[in-house]
Design an enzyme around this catalytic site. Structure first.
Site, mmCIF file in Angstrom:
data_model
loop_
_atom_site.group_PDB
_atom_site.id
_atom_site.type_symbol
_atom_site.label_atom_id
_atom_site.label_comp_id
_atom_site.label_asym_id
_atom_site.label_seq_id
_atom_site.Cartn_x
_atom_site.Cartn_y
_atom_site.Cartn_z
ATOM 1 N N LYS A 106 0.869 -1.185 0.000
ATOM 2 C CA LYS A 106 0.000 0.000 0.000
ATOM 3 C C LYS A 106 0.898 1.224 0.000
ATOM 4 O O LYS A 106 2.058 1.150 0.429
ATOM 5 C CB LYS A 106 -0.878 0.016 1.258
HETATM 6 P P1 NAD Z 1 -12.868 7.670 -3.011
HETATM 7 O O1 NAD Z 1 -11.859 8.725 -2.785
HETATM 8 O O2 NAD Z 1 -13.393 7.434 -4.384
HETATM 9 O O3 NAD Z 1 -14.146 7.935 -2.068
HETATM 10 C C1 NAD Z 1 -14.030 8.165 -0.683
HETATM 11 C C2 NAD Z 1 -15.384 8.607 -0.184
HETATM 12 O O4 NAD Z 1 -15.322 8.768 1.236
HETATM 13 C C3 NAD Z 1 -15.827 9.958 -0.746
HETATM 14 O O5 NAD Z 1 -17.226 9.932 -0.964
HETATM 15 C C4 NAD Z 1 -15.474 10.917 0.381
HETATM 16 O O6 NAD Z 1 -16.229 12.117 0.373
HETATM 17 C C5 NAD Z 1 -15.825 10.048 1.565
HETATM 18 N N1 NAD Z 1 -15.224 10.537 2.811
HETATM 19 C C6 NAD Z 1 -13.983 11.006 3.014
HETATM 20 N N2 NAD Z 1 -13.828 11.403 4.272
HETATM 21 C C7 NAD Z 1 -15.008 11.173 4.878
HETATM 22 C C8 NAD Z 1 -15.479 11.361 6.202
HETATM 23 N N3 NAD Z 1 -14.697 11.874 7.150
HETATM 24 N N4 NAD Z 1 -16.758 10.991 6.472
HETATM 25 C C9 NAD Z 1 -17.543 10.462 5.521
HETATM 26 N N5 NAD Z 1 -17.157 10.252 4.258
HETATM 27 C C10 NAD Z 1 -15.906 10.603 3.962
HETATM 28 O O7 NAD Z 1 -12.235 6.344 -2.385
HETATM 29 P P2 NAD Z 1 -12.652 4.831 -2.679
HETATM 30 O O8 NAD Z 1 -11.720 4.302 -3.679
HETATM 31 O O9 NAD Z 1 -14.109 4.734 -2.883
HETATM 32 O O10 NAD Z 1 -12.259 4.140 -1.287
HETATM 33 C C11 NAD Z 1 -13.165 4.067 -0.195
HETATM 34 C C12 NAD Z 1 -12.728 2.957 0.750
HETATM 35 O O11 NAD Z 1 -12.706 1.719 0.028
HETATM 36 C C13 NAD Z 1 -11.327 3.114 1.331
HETATM 37 O O12 NAD Z 1 -11.323 2.593 2.637
HETATM 38 C C14 NAD Z 1 -10.478 2.248 0.428
HETATM 39 O O13 NAD Z 1 -9.293 1.802 1.052
HETATM 40 C C15 NAD Z 1 -11.437 1.110 0.170
HETATM 41 N N6 NAD Z 1 -11.136 0.332 -1.044
HETATM 42 C C16 NAD Z 1 -11.060 0.922 -2.260
HETATM 43 C C17 NAD Z 1 -10.817 0.146 -3.382
HETATM 44 C C18 NAD Z 1 -10.801 0.722 -4.773
HETATM 45 O O14 NAD Z 1 -10.727 -0.064 -5.730
HETATM 46 N N7 NAD Z 1 -10.912 2.001 -4.974
HETATM 47 C C19 NAD Z 1 -10.609 -1.233 -3.236
HETATM 48 C C20 NAD Z 1 -10.701 -1.813 -1.975
HETATM 49 C C21 NAD Z 1 -10.975 -1.014 -0.886
#
Ligand code: NAD
Length: 414
Positions: A106
């Site tokens: 990561k």
């Molecule tokens: P992203 O940046 O596209 O979206 C993040 C979301 O969280 C946004 O809507 C943002 O406004 C919101 N957010 C941020 N701070 C916040 C807060 N304090 N309170 C409420 N909402 C808040 O990111 P993503 O890729 O969707 O990732 C989201 C989660 O999923 C993370 O934990 C990431 O590690 C996990 N994840 C992502 C992937 C991927 O393929 N993108 C894969 C596995 C896991």
């Protein structure tokens, strides 16, 4: 009991719980709890107002016994070694659980991308790639998107890396389609979460048709999860993001909300639904709660107030160790992150395979293979759950740890 553990200690607690179940020996435990390599780089960037800002970038390669290390890049003010280390180790267990030939890594940069221009972000990303490139490689370590990084950021990485090492689309996944991205990758994590939710709901007697679902975080993962669950018949009664939340007792118009968020990158300004805070969303009266934003949002402070029957961890580590114990004691089903959000890395694997073979798959083929892998992992996990009488998280960890431990032993060298 105070909750003073840092992120990596939290993850290692979960590791130890499962390692105890399989009676993993102390030597292998030490290897699996120690990250393989950690790199920190200084990233000077001339900002648009003319001054130079120095950012810090991190990459932790946790374990590569089963294949090249794989994991996302996060751009966020709270990124530090502890967080990245914890997320890297989760990637090791996630890739092993769904049985794709990758290890775990990561990375991230401590920055606030919402306060930066596109030019500043591009320079920052290219600097990071130049300075980290030595540690990456098609058969060594392959980054991907995570919080606040997207296909455009992956495109800059691919271009910068290729300038030095020759055309290498497979150095990063989650790229735009025109640059070697995979059909279905953008939606893959959310699709995987919806498959995980469907499988678990069926087993735990929650009828998805009409089930009331609350989703925290409406970015890549949360928005696609909402879209697919809505298509399966669920009612998305609440969503939130960093700007706040929205609630509608008879279900939000998810398709319109998805389109609004896709265009504006926030749910703010949608104009429908009642306002709701992120804290209220966690304790909302609903059937399924899906944290899909950041870590540590269900803790000893609010776990007793969670009213959902099932929590599906779309985000990584959204529940602290004590929060998890409280939910378990209360009989709330927790579908763990290393399974629930593994759809992203699974399709990243497909993207990497397509890149190294210089071929493109059809989206239907990608989705069929994703469905097959998620359902197989779910069956593996629930078999162990029943055999060992352990929670779903511990079952998932035991399968993953056993696979990595076996490979470490086969490879030897210590
Ligand atoms: P992203 O940046 O596209 O979206 C993040 C979301 O969280 C946004 O809507 C943002 O406004 C919101 N957010 C941020 N701070 C916040 C807060 N304090 N309170 C409420 N909402 C808040 O990111 P993503 O890729 O969707 O990732 C989201 C989660 O999923 C993370 O934990 C990431 O590690 C996990 N994840 C992502 C992937 C991927 O393929 N993108 C894969 C596995 C896991």
């Amino acid at each position: 009991m105070a909750e003073k553990l840092n992120n990596y200690e939290n993850t290692n607690r979960l590791f130890d719980k499962a390692a105890d179940v399989i009676e993993l020996d102390a030597d292998i435990r030490k290897i699996l709890k120690t990250p393989f390599r950690e790199v920190k780089v200084e990233l000077p960037v001339r900002m648009d107002d003319g001054h130079i800002e120095v950012f810090l970038g991190y990459r932790v390669q946790h374990n590569g016994a089963r294949g090249p290390m794989k994991g996302g890049l996060r751009f966020h003010p709270e990124v530090d070694f502890d967080e990245v280390r914890s997320l890297a180790s989760l990637m090791t267990w996630k890739t092993a659980l769904v049985n794709v030939p990758f290890g775990g890594a990561k990375g991230g940069i401590t920055c606030d991308p919402w306060q930066m221009s596109q030019r500043e972000l591009e320079v920052l990303t290219r600097r990071f790639t130049s300075r980290m490139g030595l540690a990456w490689g098609l058969h060594r370590d392959i980054p991907a998107p995570d919080v606040n990084t997207n296909a455009q950021v992956m495109a800059w990485i691919m271009d910068q890396y290729s300038q030095r090492y020759g055309y290498t689309p497979g150095i990063v996944t989650g790229k735009p389609l025109g640059l070697g991205g995979s059909p279905g990758r953008e939606a893959a994590t959310g699709k995987g979460v919806s498959i995980a939710t469907r499988e678990a709901a069926r087993d735990f007697d929650i009828d998805l048709k009409g089930a009331r679902v609350a989703i925290q975080g409406f970015g890549n993962v949360g928005s696609y999860t909402g879209k697919f669950l809505h298509e399966m018949g669920a009612q998305i009664v609440a969503v939130s993001d960093a700007s706040g939340g929205l609630f509608a007792g008879d279900g939000l118009p998810v398709t319109e909300l998805f389109d609004h968020t896709y265009e504006h990158r926030t749910i703010e300004g949608f104009g429908q639904g009642e306002a709701l805070s992120n804290e209220e969303l966690i304790t909302l009266d609903c059937d399924i709660l899906i944290p899909a934003a950041l870590g540590g949002v269900i803790t000893q402070e609010n776990a007793n107030d969670v009213r959902a029957k099932m929590v599906v961890e779309a985000a990584n580590s959204p529940i602290t160790t004590i929060g998890d114990a409280i939910l378990n004691d209360r009989g709330v089903i927790v579908v763990p992150d290393i399974f629930a959000n593994a759809g992203g890395v699974t399709v990243s694997y497909f993207e990497w395979v397509q890149n190294i073979q210089a071929m493109t798959w059809e989206e239907d083929d990608v989705n069929q293979q994703l469905e097959r892998i998620m359902v197989k992992a779910y069956r593996d996990v629930t078999d162990v759950m029943k055999q060992q009488s352990v929670p779903m998280r511990t079952a998932a960890f035991t399968i993953a740890i056993q696979r990595v431990a076996d490979t470490e032993k086969m490879r030897g060298g210590f």
